[in-house]
Design a protein around this motif. Structure first.
Motif, PDB file in Angstrom:
ATOM      1  N   GLY A 277       0.772  -1.228   0.000  1.00 47.63           N
ATOM      2  CA  GLY A 277       0.000   0.000   0.000  1.00 47.63           C
ATOM      3  C   GLY A 277       0.807   1.283   0.000  1.00 47.63           C
ATOM      4  N   GLU A 278       2.151   1.205  -0.130  1.00 46.78           N
ATOM      5  CA  GLU A 278       2.950   2.422  -0.165  1.00 46.78           C
ATOM      6  C   GLU A 278       3.938   2.346  -1.317  1.00 46.78           C
ATOM      7  OE1 GLU A 278       5.538   3.060   3.148  1.00 46.78           O
ATOM      8  OE2 GLU A 278       6.500   1.100   2.975  1.00 46.78           O
ATOM      9  N   THR A 279       4.446   3.515  -1.696  1.00 51.51           N
ATOM     10  CA  THR A 279       5.438   3.593  -2.759  1.00 51.51           C
ATOM     11  C   THR A 279       6.748   4.051  -2.153  1.00 51.51           C
ATOM     12  OG1 THR A 279       3.719   4.166  -4.353  1.00 51.51           O
ATOM     13  CG2 THR A 279       5.993   4.607  -4.988  1.00 51.51           C
ATOM     14  N   VAL A 280       7.833   3.321  -2.458  1.00 53.56           N
ATOM     15  CA  VAL A 280       9.147   3.657  -1.915  1.00 53.56           C
ATOM     16  C   VAL A 280      10.158   3.751  -3.064  1.00 53.56           C
ATOM     17  CG1 VAL A 280       8.749   2.633   0.364  1.00 53.56           C
ATOM     18  CG2 VAL A 280       9.647   1.208  -1.478  1.00 53.56           C
ATOM     19  N   VAL A 281      11.243   4.483  -2.796  1.00 50.31           N
ATOM     20  CA  VAL A 281      12.258   4.730  -3.818  1.00 50.31           C
ATOM     21  C   VAL A 281      13.615   4.294  -3.281  1.00 50.31           C
ATOM     22  CG1 VAL A 281      13.350   6.492  -5.265  1.00 50.31           C
ATOM     23  CG2 VAL A 281      10.950   6.744  -4.598  1.00 50.31           C
ATOM     24  N   GLN A 282      14.379   3.574  -4.116  1.00 52.88           N
ATOM     25  CA  GLN A 282      15.773   3.279  -3.777  1.00 52.88           C
ATOM     26  C   GLN A 282      16.653   4.253  -4.560  1.00 52.88           C
ATOM     27  OE1 GLN A 282      17.485  -0.519  -4.921  1.00 52.88           O
ATOM     28  NE2 GLN A 282      18.762  -0.527  -3.097  1.00 52.88           N
ATOM     29  N   LEU A 283      17.470   5.002  -3.821  1.00 55.36           N
ATOM     30  CA  LEU A 283      18.343   5.980  -4.445  1.00 55.36           C
ATOM     31  C   LEU A 283      19.676   5.331  -4.811  1.00 55.36           C
ATOM     32  CD1 LEU A 283      17.576   8.934  -2.015  1.00 55.36           C
ATOM     33  CD2 LEU A 283      16.515   8.444  -4.226  1.00 55.36           C
ATOM     34  N   LYS A 284      20.245   5.752  -5.903  1.00 53.95           N
ATOM     35  CA  LYS A 284      21.501   5.168  -6.382  1.00 53.95           C
ATOM     36  C   LYS A 284      22.593   5.346  -5.326  1.00 53.95           C
ATOM     37  CE  LYS A 284      24.135   4.753 -10.629  1.00 53.95           C
ATOM     38  NZ  LYS A 284      24.258   5.199 -12.026  1.00 53.95           N
ATOM     39  N   GLY A 285      23.260   4.254  -5.004  1.00 52.90           N
ATOM     40  CA  GLY A 285      24.325   4.283  -4.012  1.00 52.90           C
ATOM     41  C   GLY A 285      23.848   4.084  -2.586  1.00 52.90           C
ATOM     42  N   MET A 286      22.533   3.940  -2.393  1.00 48.66           N
ATOM     43  CA  MET A 286      21.985   3.720  -1.055  1.00 48.66           C
ATOM     44  C   MET A 286      21.303   2.360  -1.025  1.00 48.66           C
ATOM     45  SD  MET A 286      20.436   7.534  -0.252  1.00 48.66           S
ATOM     46  CE  MET A 286      19.950   7.088   1.410  1.00 48.66           C
ATOM     47  N   THR A 287      21.418   1.654   0.086  1.00 43.61           N
ATOM     48  CA  THR A 287      20.866   0.299   0.156  1.00 43.61           C
ATOM     49  C   THR A 287      19.407   0.288   0.592  1.00 43.61           C
ATOM     50  OG1 THR A 287      21.700   0.083   2.411  1.00 43.61           O
ATOM     51  CG2 THR A 287      23.097  -0.746   0.637  1.00 43.61           C
ATOM     52  N   GLY A 288      18.992   1.249   1.407  1.00 41.87           N
ATOM     53  CA  GLY A 288      17.620   1.241   1.923  1.00 41.87           C
ATOM     54  C   GLY A 288      16.644   1.899   0.957  1.00 41.87           C
ATOM     55  N   PHE A 289      15.368   1.869   1.370  1.00 41.96           N
ATOM     56  CA  PHE A 289      14.313   2.494   0.576  1.00 41.96           C
ATOM     57  C   PHE A 289      13.804   3.729   1.308  1.00 41.96           C
ATOM     58  CE2 PHE A 289      14.325  -1.795  -1.093  1.00 41.96           C
ATOM     59  CZ  PHE A 289      14.113  -1.595  -2.451  1.00 41.96           C
ATOM     60  N   VAL A 290      13.381   4.714   0.540  1.00 39.74           N
ATOM     61  CA  VAL A 290      12.877   5.969   1.087  1.00 39.74           C
ATOM     62  C   VAL A 290      11.414   6.129   0.664  1.00 39.74           C
ATOM     63  CG1 VAL A 290      13.143   8.480   1.029  1.00 39.74           C
ATOM     64  CG2 VAL A 290      15.169   7.004   0.907  1.00 39.74           C
ATOM     65  N   PRO A 291      10.499   6.453   1.588  1.00 43.65           N
ATOM     66  CA  PRO A 291       9.109   6.715   1.184  1.00 43.65           C
ATOM     67  C   PRO A 291       9.053   7.807   0.120  1.00 43.65           C
ATOM     68  CG  PRO A 291       9.270   6.550   3.577  1.00 43.65           C
ATOM     69  CD  PRO A 291      10.672   6.567   3.054  1.00 43.65           C
ATOM     70  N   VAL A 292       8.235   7.619  -0.911  1.00 39.23           N
ATOM     71  CA  VAL A 292       8.233   8.529  -2.055  1.00 39.23           C
ATOM     72  C   VAL A 292       7.864   9.951  -1.642  1.00 39.23           C
ATOM     73  CG1 VAL A 292       5.821   8.126  -2.744  1.00 39.23           C
ATOM     74  CG2 VAL A 292       7.524   8.715  -4.479  1.00 39.23           C
ATOM     75  N   GLU A 293       7.061  10.089  -0.584  1.00 34.84           N
ATOM     76  CA  GLU A 293       6.665  11.435  -0.182  1.00 34.84           C
ATOM     77  C   GLU A 293       7.822  12.232   0.451  1.00 34.84           C
ATOM     78  OE1 GLU A 293       5.177   8.548   3.044  1.00 34.84           O
ATOM     79  OE2 GLU A 293       5.200   8.670   0.850  1.00 34.84           O
TER      80      GLU A 293
END
Length: 202
Positions: A181-197
């Motif tokens: 139910g949520e959208t997350v983004v993985q940024l280049k060079g980072m291992t974790g995910f960040v909430p899109v908001e």
């Protein structure tokens, strides 16, 4: 009358299901899927009368292509589309496919409710084969208290490869994932995910 709702966001699926049920349609006649491939596999057996789908512009099987595949087995299939990007080309293609509407994301509960109600009423007038069923369902659905419907929160439109700003620095979005139910983004060079908001277009 059976409905197939296809959207990666669980909130959109849940809201569409709730909206159709307030119109008197049975839960068993509403099938929700998160991606076009699953929708095609299940839809061929389910044989929906009405498809509400995201455009899925980056998917191997887009929303319009899903409609065309399902329509081979269900020639009278009706279509409505949802999309973050609504360009003149999108609008022209939606018209060519006979879509009842092309609704731009993010939208409010009232916007989707208005479009779906208008589509169902138009279908009742224009489709003799389904006229009685749709008309009777709308007419006999008992008035219910106005449900508390969730607003779909505005979310930045982020695609893989986009430059975004996060915590004051500019990054490149490597992956965009829809989960639980949520959208997350993985940024280049980072291992974790960040909430899109939490990210903004750079």
């Amino acid at each position: 009358m059976r409905f197939l709702v296809v959207d990666a966001l669980a909130g959109v699926q849940a809201f569409a299901r709730q909206l159709l049920q307030t119109h008197g349609f049975a839960a068993d006649d509403i099938l929700c899927c998160a991606d076009p491939e699953a929708a095609l596999a299940r839809g061929l057996a389910f044989k929906p009368h009405f498809l509400v789908t995201d455009w899925f512009a980056k998917a191997p099987l887009t929303g319009p292509q899903l409609f065309q595949r399902l329509r081979q087995a269900q020639p009278a299939l009706q279509l409505s589309l949802l999309s973050f990007d609504v360009t003149p080309a999108h609008q022209a293609e939606a018209r060519a496919l006979g879509a009842h509407f092309l609704l731009k994301k993010p939208f409010t509960a009232d916007q989707l409710k208005a479009e779906m109600t208008r589509s169902l009423e138009a279908l009742a007038r224009q489709s003799p084969g389904l006229h009685g069923q749709v008309r009777d369902t709308i007419r006999t659905s008992r008035p219910t208290p106005r449900p508390v419907l969730p607003l779909l929160p505005p979310q930045p439109v982020v695609k893989p490869g986009d430059r975004v700003r996060y915590q004051g620095a500019v990054h490149v979005a490597q992956h965009v994932v829809h989960r639980q139910g949520e959208t997350v983004v993985q940024l280049k060079g980072m291992t974790g995910f960040v909430p899109v908001e939490k990210v903004q277009p750079a």
